[in-house]
Design a protein around this motif. Sequence first.
Motif, PDB file in Angstrom:
ATOM      1  N   GLN A  47       0.814  -1.221   0.000  1.00  0.00           N
ATOM      2  CA  GLN A  47       0.000   0.000   0.000  1.00  0.00           C
ATOM      3  C   GLN A  47       0.844   1.267   0.000  1.00  0.00           C
ATOM      4  OE1 GLN A  47      -2.536  -0.616   3.394  1.00  0.00           O
ATOM      5  NE2 GLN A  47      -3.568  -2.349   2.445  1.00  0.00           N
ATOM      6  N   TYR A  48       1.975   1.225  -0.714  1.00  0.00           N
ATOM      7  CA  TYR A  48       2.871   2.370  -0.884  1.00  0.00           C
ATOM      8  C   TYR A  48       3.345   2.931   0.456  1.00  0.00           C
ATOM      9  CZ  TYR A  48       0.939   1.951  -5.532  1.00  0.00           C
ATOM     10  OH  TYR A  48       0.542   1.450  -6.743  1.00  0.00           O
ATOM     11  N   ASN A  49       3.379   2.086   1.496  1.00  0.00           N
ATOM     12  CA  ASN A  49       3.819   2.500   2.831  1.00  0.00           C
ATOM     13  C   ASN A  49       5.355   2.516   2.859  1.00  0.00           C
ATOM     14  OD1 ASN A  49       4.607   2.473   5.594  1.00  0.00           O
ATOM     15  ND2 ASN A  49       2.557   1.790   6.159  1.00  0.00           N
ATOM     16  N   ALA A  50       5.924   3.700   3.065  1.00  0.00           N
ATOM     17  CA  ALA A  50       7.377   3.854   3.021  1.00  0.00           C
ATOM     18  C   ALA A  50       8.071   3.040   4.112  1.00  0.00           C
ATOM     19  CB  ALA A  50       7.751   5.330   3.146  1.00  0.00           C
ATOM     20  N   ASN A  51       7.455   2.959   5.296  1.00  0.00           N
ATOM     21  CA  ASN A  51       8.077   2.197   6.392  1.00  0.00           C
ATOM     22  C   ASN A  51       8.188   0.722   6.031  1.00  0.00           C
ATOM     23  OD1 ASN A  51       8.341   4.439   8.027  1.00  0.00           O
ATOM     24  ND2 ASN A  51       6.377   4.113   9.044  1.00  0.00           N
ATOM     25  N   TYR A  52       7.110   0.156   5.482  1.00  0.00           N
ATOM     26  CA  TYR A  52       7.128  -1.254   5.096  1.00  0.00           C
ATOM     27  C   TYR A  52       8.166  -1.511   4.005  1.00  0.00           C
ATOM     28  CZ  TYR A  52       2.702  -1.997   7.625  1.00  0.00           C
ATOM     29  OH  TYR A  52       1.726  -2.112   8.576  1.00  0.00           O
ATOM     30  N   LEU A  53       8.212  -0.625   3.008  1.00  0.00           N
ATOM     31  CA  LEU A  53       9.153  -0.808   1.899  1.00  0.00           C
ATOM     32  C   LEU A  53      10.598  -0.697   2.384  1.00  0.00           C
ATOM     33  CD1 LEU A  53       7.168   1.212  -0.760  1.00  0.00           C
ATOM     34  CD2 LEU A  53       7.595  -1.238  -0.795  1.00  0.00           C
ATOM     35  N   ASN A  54      10.872   0.262   3.266  1.00  0.00           N
ATOM     36  CA  ASN A  54      12.226   0.397   3.819  1.00  0.00           C
ATOM     37  C   ASN A  54      12.611  -0.826   4.637  1.00  0.00           C
ATOM     38  OD1 ASN A  54      12.541   2.908   2.673  1.00  0.00           O
ATOM     39  ND2 ASN A  54      11.879   4.018   4.500  1.00  0.00           N
ATOM     40  N   MET A  55      11.629  -1.378   5.353  1.00  0.00           N
ATOM     41  CA  MET A  55      11.886  -2.563   6.180  1.00  0.00           C
ATOM     42  C   MET A  55      12.296  -3.757   5.306  1.00  0.00           C
ATOM     43  SD  MET A  55       9.333  -3.994   9.129  1.00  0.00           S
ATOM     44  CE  MET A  55       8.865  -2.388   9.696  1.00  0.00           C
ATOM     45  N   VAL A  56      11.606  -3.933   4.183  1.00  0.00           N
ATOM     46  CA  VAL A  56      11.901  -5.064   3.293  1.00  0.00           C
ATOM     47  C   VAL A  56      13.292  -4.922   2.679  1.00  0.00           C
ATOM     48  CG1 VAL A  56      11.256  -6.138   1.106  1.00  0.00           C
ATOM     49  CG2 VAL A  56       9.499  -5.611   2.776  1.00  0.00           C
ATOM     50  N   TRP A  57      13.655  -3.692   2.287  1.00  0.00           N
ATOM     51  CA  TRP A  57      14.933  -3.473   1.601  1.00  0.00           C
ATOM     52  C   TRP A  57      16.111  -3.297   2.555  1.00  0.00           C
ATOM     53  CZ3 TRP A  57      15.476  -4.780  -3.178  1.00  0.00           C
ATOM     54  CH2 TRP A  57      14.382  -4.729  -4.040  1.00  0.00           C
TER      55      TRP A  57
END
Length: 138
Positions: A47-57
């Motif tokens: 859902q374009y959530n920056a926190n989630y995306l940063n966590m994955v990367w």
Amino acid sequence: MNSNSKLLFQKDQIGLGKRKQATARVFLVPGEGNLIINKVSGDKYLQYNANYLNMVWSPLEKLNLGKQFDIIAVVRGGGLTGQTEAIQLGVARLLCKIDNQNRPILKPFGLLTRDARIKERKKYGLRKARKAPQYSKR
């Protein structure tokens, strides 16, 4: 799909991550930094959530591998937070499986630690795990 990418989907090249009720099977494929979760774009799935995306990367960024790999994940169970943390653990474990030199770099950041906290079971006589029915003196 060429024969080189088929080799990467073998059983020994899976990073397994778990968190709460979520389970993630993660594959790393040489690429340009795409994230695919359950055959959907990772941005859209999270859902374009920056926190989630940063966590994955984050495991790749800690090793300065930024956009050298595509992450392909198959997740089941749980909610978005649990699934995201499960993917993160799967990526970190897979990076250690690929090269054991990555382990001492990732360990201080806590990326290889399985978060063992899960939902407590409901007990009989109670409404939830610990919530008791209202006490009436008279």
